[in-house]
Design an enzyme around this catalytic site. Structure first.
Site, PDB file in Angstrom:
ATOM      1  N   THR A  56      13.431  27.622  24.825  1.00 49.77           N
ATOM      2  CA  THR A  56      13.681  28.258  23.526  1.00 49.77           C
ATOM      3  C   THR A  56      15.122  28.753  23.450  1.00 49.77           C
ATOM      4  O   THR A  56      15.777  28.643  22.408  1.00 49.77           O
ATOM      5  CB  THR A  56      12.716  29.433  23.309  1.00 49.77           C
ATOM      6  OG1 THR A  56      11.391  28.993  23.549  1.00 49.77           O
ATOM      7  CG2 THR A  56      12.818  29.959  21.888  1.00 49.77           C
ATOM      8  N   TYR A 112       1.433  28.104  17.556  1.00 47.17           N
ATOM      9  CA  TYR A 112       1.013  27.916  16.169  1.00 47.17           C
ATOM     10  C   TYR A 112      -0.393  27.316  16.030  1.00 47.17           C
ATOM     11  O   TYR A 112      -1.175  27.761  15.205  1.00 47.17           O
ATOM     12  CB  TYR A 112       2.021  27.064  15.379  1.00 47.17           C
ATOM     13  CG  TYR A 112       1.807  27.132  13.883  1.00 47.17           C
ATOM     14  CD1 TYR A 112       2.260  28.230  13.151  1.00 47.17           C
ATOM     15  CD2 TYR A 112       1.121  26.127  13.207  1.00 47.17           C
ATOM     16  CE1 TYR A 112       2.036  28.317  11.780  1.00 47.17           C
ATOM     17  CE2 TYR A 112       0.899  26.200  11.852  1.00 47.17           C
ATOM     18  CZ  TYR A 112       1.356  27.298  11.129  1.00 47.17           C
ATOM     19  OH  TYR A 112       1.128  27.386   9.782  1.00 47.17           O
ATOM     20  N   TYR A 156       4.437  28.214  30.939  1.00 45.39           N
ATOM     21  CA  TYR A 156       5.190  29.281  30.273  1.00 45.39           C
ATOM     22  C   TYR A 156       4.244  30.020  29.337  1.00 45.39           C
ATOM     23  O   TYR A 156       3.854  29.491  28.290  1.00 45.39           O
ATOM     24  CB  TYR A 156       6.369  28.666  29.512  1.00 45.39           C
ATOM     25  CG  TYR A 156       7.299  29.651  28.829  1.00 45.39           C
ATOM     26  CD1 TYR A 156       7.254  31.023  29.084  1.00 45.39           C
ATOM     27  CD2 TYR A 156       8.253  29.199  27.924  1.00 45.39           C
ATOM     28  CE1 TYR A 156       8.119  31.897  28.456  1.00 45.39           C
ATOM     29  CE2 TYR A 156       9.132  30.065  27.285  1.00 45.39           C
ATOM     30  CZ  TYR A 156       9.046  31.418  27.556  1.00 45.39           C
ATOM     31  OH  TYR A 156       9.906  32.289  26.930  1.00 45.39           O
ATOM     32  N   ARG A 210       5.375  34.944  21.185  1.00 47.44           N
ATOM     33  CA  ARG A 210       5.914  33.834  20.388  1.00 47.44           C
ATOM     34  C   ARG A 210       4.873  32.757  20.094  1.00 47.44           C
ATOM     35  O   ARG A 210       4.897  32.147  19.034  1.00 47.44           O
ATOM     36  CB  ARG A 210       7.120  33.204  21.091  1.00 47.44           C
ATOM     37  CG  ARG A 210       8.309  34.124  21.159  1.00 47.44           C
ATOM     38  CD  ARG A 210       9.596  33.356  21.336  1.00 47.44           C
ATOM     39  NE  ARG A 210      10.722  34.251  21.513  1.00 47.44           N
ATOM     40  CZ  ARG A 210      11.971  33.920  21.236  1.00 47.44           C
ATOM     41  NH1 ARG A 210      12.254  32.723  20.770  1.00 47.44           N
ATOM     42  NH2 ARG A 210      12.949  34.781  21.436  1.00 47.44           N
ATOM     43  N   LYS A 228       5.812  31.089  34.291  1.00 46.10           N
ATOM     44  CA  LYS A 228       6.817  32.009  33.764  1.00 46.10           C
ATOM     45  C   LYS A 228       6.046  32.991  32.896  1.00 46.10           C
ATOM     46  O   LYS A 228       5.529  32.622  31.836  1.00 46.10           O
ATOM     47  CB  LYS A 228       7.873  31.272  32.940  1.00 46.10           C
ATOM     48  CG  LYS A 228       8.889  32.212  32.274  1.00 46.10           C
ATOM     49  CD  LYS A 228       9.852  31.454  31.370  1.00 46.10           C
ATOM     50  CE  LYS A 228      10.790  32.428  30.644  1.00 46.10           C
ATOM     51  NZ  LYS A 228      11.701  31.726  29.706  1.00 46.10           N
ATOM     52  N   ILE A 247      13.278  33.756  35.069  1.00 50.82           N
ATOM     53  CA  ILE A 247      13.958  32.785  34.215  1.00 50.82           C
ATOM     54  C   ILE A 247      14.610  33.611  33.127  1.00 50.82           C
ATOM     55  O   ILE A 247      13.938  34.170  32.260  1.00 50.82           O
ATOM     56  CB  ILE A 247      12.994  31.726  33.671  1.00 50.82           C
ATOM     57  CG1 ILE A 247      12.444  30.895  34.847  1.00 50.82           C
ATOM     58  CG2 ILE A 247      13.702  30.820  32.667  1.00 50.82           C
ATOM     59  CD1 ILE A 247      11.440  29.822  34.442  1.00 50.82           C
TER      60      ILE A 247
END
Length: 296
Positions: free
Chosen positions: A48, A111, A137, A142, A165, A207
């Site tokens: 991202t 989403y 991840y 998000r 992550k 990260i």
């Protein structure tokens, strides 16, 4: 079995430099060299922070290939290769493997809001398509969904799903995952401001977005923490806290690019719908960089 010992320390979630609307590959190559020379332990392009949502597929592939070629084996490269379309994620992961990536970072599908079984099947499909290590991840703020500890533990039974992550914002999750899966499972902090605390409870590194701006400090802090010298690590953290906060006053990538522009490394340019940082955020980042000793 995969050798996961290399997945330790400060991995930079690399920004993608732009110039006049196009990817600035010369600046990208220079960033890779600077990061490695500054002690960064690994690189994560086209996440991202690399503005993957606004890169074309061709640009995505070229950025991955450029970073791998420029790193030239000096540090591991974990390529961002996630999507909320399983077929697209598989294609990106296959390309990353063919390009020579040391692993892939695959985000939970955003989403669509799959349930836990859908999450499992998504990552299982990716796992079956490639043989290099996969880092899950998990970033509920998000992606809207949260991969449960049970689902992650089930995925960890697949040979090439080797780590996570964790950007849940919950340091306790590191401990829960450690208890469920074991200490051999790689856990990266996905939150800069929790990176030190995460190592204290079993994470193997971070990260990082802020390491775009402060690679040496971030690497030194991880080196100290992973060696058990938390006093030294905390002294570095004290220099970084204001920068970690300021960088994320708006989108992390816009903060990182402004900080890099102050260092003369890249232009501040981003792609819509992102816009450059506001003046208030720029002032906060500039002050934080002075506090950290990065600029005069």
């Amino acid at each position: 079995m995969h050798d996961t010992a290399v997945f330790r320390g400060s991995y930079t979630a690399l920004v993608t430099p732009f110039a006049g609307g196009a990817v600035d590959y010369a600046a990208l190559r220079a960033l890779v060299d600077w990061q490695i020379d500054s002690g960064t332990h690994g690189l994560v392009p086209v996440g991202t922070t690399g503005e993957s949502p606004t890169l074309s597929h061709e640009e995505h592939r070229q950025v991955v290939e450029t970073v791998i070629r420029q790193a030239a084996g000096r540090v591991p490269v974990i390529a961002g290769a996630g999507s909320n379309n399983t077929r697209e994620a598989v294609e990106l992961c296959r390309h990353a493997q063919q390009a020579g990536a040391d692993g892939v970072l695959v985000v939970t599908p955003y989403y669509n809001k799959p349930n836990q079984l859908g999450l499992f099947e998504h990552f299982k499909a990716v796992s079956e398509a490639i043989s290099i290590p996969i880092i899950v991840y998990n970033i509920p703020p998000r992606s809207v969904i949260d991969m449960s500890v049970d689902t992650l533990a089930r995925l960890a039974q697949l040979e090439n799903i080797v780590g996570v992550k964790d950007a849940t914002g919950n340091v306790g999750r590191i401990l829960q995952q450690r208890a469920a899966i074991g200490p051999q499972f790689v856990q990266f902090s996905g939150d800069d401001i929790l990176a030190l605390a995460s190592v204290a409870v079993g994470a193997t590194g971070v990260i990082s977005v802020v390491s775009n701006i402060a690679p040496r400090l971030c690497a030194d802090m991880q080196n100290a923490a992973l060696a058990g010298d938390f006093a030294a690590a905390l002294a570095i953290q004290d220099r970084l806290t204001a920068l970690q906060q300021a960088t994320f006053l708006e989108a992390g990538v816009t903060g990182a690019k402004f900080g890099l522009s102050l260092l003369g490394r890249i232009r501040e340019e981003v792609r819509l719908p992102l816009v450059p940082s506001s003046e208030a955020t720029r002032s906060a980042i500039r002050a934080a960089m002075v506090h950290a000793g990065l600029i005069g």
